[in-house]
Each structure stands twice: as structure tokens, then as C-alpha cells.
Design an enzyme around this catalytic site. Structure first.
Site, mmCIF file in Angstrom:
data_model
loop_
_atom_site.group_PDB
_atom_site.id
_atom_site.type_symbol
_atom_site.label_atom_id
_atom_site.label_comp_id
_atom_site.label_asym_id
_atom_site.label_seq_id
_atom_site.Cartn_x
_atom_site.Cartn_y
_atom_site.Cartn_z
ATOM 1 N N GLU A 50 -14.241 -8.380 -6.089
ATOM 2 C CA GLU A 50 -13.042 -8.017 -5.839
ATOM 3 C C GLU A 50 -12.176 -7.566 -7.048
ATOM 4 O O GLU A 50 -12.042 -8.367 -7.854
ATOM 5 C CB GLU A 50 -12.241 -9.135 -4.783
ATOM 6 C CG GLU A 50 -12.871 -9.865 -3.837
ATOM 7 C CD GLU A 50 -12.192 -11.092 -3.220
ATOM 8 O OE1 GLU A 50 -11.127 -11.372 -3.772
ATOM 9 O OE2 GLU A 50 -12.786 -11.854 -2.291
ATOM 10 N N GLU A 61 -0.628 -15.840 -3.710
ATOM 11 C CA GLU A 61 -1.361 -16.331 -5.336
ATOM 12 C C GLU A 61 -0.535 -17.421 -5.973
ATOM 13 O O GLU A 61 0.546 -17.563 -5.577
ATOM 14 C CB GLU A 61 -1.355 -15.124 -6.098
ATOM 15 C CG GLU A 61 -1.795 -13.809 -5.405
ATOM 16 C CD GLU A 61 -3.376 -13.696 -4.955
ATOM 17 O OE1 GLU A 61 -4.028 -14.866 -5.193
ATOM 18 O OE2 GLU A 61 -3.613 -12.805 -4.314
#
EC number: 4.2.1.20
Length: 263
Positions: A50, A61
Site C-alpha cells: 500500500e 492515522e
């Protein structure tokens, strides 16, 4: 042509092995290093990679990947530059590559243009963590037209929605290990037997667990519940520490996880 993600999981299943999916942020510390990191991770045992598209407000995140995004954005990294890098990568590898990004980036670039360019540089899948499953039609038409897999996520709170999401999923189902944001965790306490029970019967796409996996031991444990594991922040931490000199240490880390998964 069969999507590389599907072919990869079919081959791994035939070999009785688990998938190792790794992650880096594009442009951290620069795109040349990102390109070399992707190659190194594949050479070291990653099955799929990824590549995170930097974003100013990456809500899924933790601090590690937030800082990576900010470092990348300081160099004005953009999607056109990332597509150029991906085009070069396709000259050296035929393994599955995915983009992980936020929906505003897709909209701002232009959804049709984005997926057309994904097809052009042979991106195999896209993960959009802030796109609710119920709003998947925002990209579904373009993803299906170009053959790019739109990877859906389920969380420990998904419960009865797990089966519904799995029925619509292609490529692989991204199982979020824990509540909260990305980042390494010393312990993951989710009851995966219960969470993934709806998938025990039926012909669903493969599932991989991510968020919080920080070493080979954790990776092997998580992969025991499904078809593979996803490691991101642990790798980005190494990139943060070593910068342009991170190629070798990242490769050594990925090798250690691969060996743990295969042991």
C-alpha cells in the site's frame, strides 16, 4: 486480465501461506526513496504494498503516519508525481500495488480522472478509510469500469455489518484490529473469532487484519485469524528514523515479519 490482488491471494492459498501487506507514505522522505522502498519490500517478502497518498488531515492515522504525511507535503508531493513514480515501478515489478488515500483527494483530483490514471499505471486497488460503506457509490462505478479494486474496511464495532460489507467486497476485506487510529500497539485485544464469525460460511474475498501490528509475532497471531496481515506504522517509524538510509532497515524488518509468518 485478472486483477493482481485476486491472483496473489489465490497463489498464497494454494501454497498454504499468509499474505504480508506493507505500507509506506509516498514522498517520505522523497519519492525516489519511496520507489526504492517499495522495491525493497517486495524483494524482502511483501506480497502487496500500500502506498499512502499524503493528506493534510488524515483522520484515521496516528502520529506516525500524520508526521509522514506532513514531511511529504513539505516537498509539495502530489498525485501526478505519485502516478509518475508508479509508472516507473511498473517497469520493475508485477506485484499488487494499492493506494491508500482520503476521499477529498479523489474528489479534488477528479474521480474519473483518478481511476483512469490508476488503470493507466496499473494500480490494483484503492483504500479510502474515510469513505463510509454506505457512500461507496461515489467511486464504485469508476472502480468497476477500470478494474481497480475498492477495498472496504470493517472495524470491531461493525458487528452485524461485517457480512453485509463482505458480500460487496472484492480484492480483500480490510479488518481494522482496534478502535482508534493507526499506530503500533503492544497488545491487540479484539475478539476476532467473534468479529469474523459471519465470514466462516460463504464465499467471501480474503480478509487481512491491520492497524497496530508492530512485529513478526503479532503478525503471525493476527494472520492466524484470516488470510494475512497489514503493517504500516512500524515501517513508517523506521523511515522516520533513517530517512533516505531506510531502505536496508526496512528490508530487514519486512524479512523478519515474512519469516515469522512462514514459520
Amino acid at each position: 486480465m485478472k486483477n493482481r490482488i485476486d491472483a496473489c491471494f489465490e497463489a498464497l492459498k494454494a501454497e498454504g501461506r499468509k499474505a504480508l501487506v506493507t505500507f509506506v507514505t509516498a514522498g517520505d522522505p522523497d519519492l525516489a526513496t519511496t520507489e526504492n522502498l517499495v522495491t525493497e519490500m517486495f524483494d524482502s517478502g511483501a506480497d502487496l504494498v500500500e502506498i499512502g497518498v499524503p493528506f493534510s488531515d488524515p483522520i484515521a492515522e496516528g502520529g506516525t503516519i500524520q508526521r509522514a504525511s506532513l514531511r511529504s507535503l513539505k516537498h509539495n508531493t502530489n498525485l501526478d508525481q505519485i502516478f509518475e513514480m508508479l509508472s516507473r515501478l511498473r517497469d520493475t515489478t508485477d506485484k499488487p500495488i494499492l493506494l491508500m488515500m482520503y476521499i477529498n483527494t479523489v474528489f479534488r483530483y477528479g474521480t474519473e480522472k483518478f481511476f483512469d490514471n490508476c488503470k493507466k499505471v496499473q494500480i490494483d486497488g484503492v483504500i479510502i478509510p474515510d469513505m463510509p460503506f454506505e457512500e461507496r457509490d461515489e467511486v464504485k462505478e469508476y472502480a468497476e469500469k477500470t478494474g481497480v479494486r475498492s477495498i472496504y474496511l470493517v472495524a470491531p464495532t461493525s458487528k452485524e455489518r461485517v457480512k453485509m460489507i463482505a458480500e460487496e467486497s472484492k480484492g480483500f476485506l480490510y479488518i481494522v484490529s482496534s478502535l482508534g487510529v493507526t499506530g503500533t500497539r503492544s497488545e491487540i485485544s479484539t475478539d476476532f473469532d467473534k468479529l469474523l464469525a459471519p465470514l466462516k460460511e460463504g464465499n467471501y474475498c480474503p480478509a487481512c487484519i491491520g492497524f497496530g501490528i508492530s512485529n513478526g509475532e503479532q503478525a503471525k497471531k493476527m494472520a492466524s485469524y484470516c488470510d494475512g496481515c497489514i503493517i504500516g506504522s512500524a515501517i513508517v517509524n523506521i523511515v522516520e528514523k533513517y530517512g533516505k538510509d531506510s531502505i536496508q532497515p526496512v528490508g530487514e524488518f519486512v524479512k523478519s515479519v515474512r519469516e515469522a509468518l512462514d514459520s
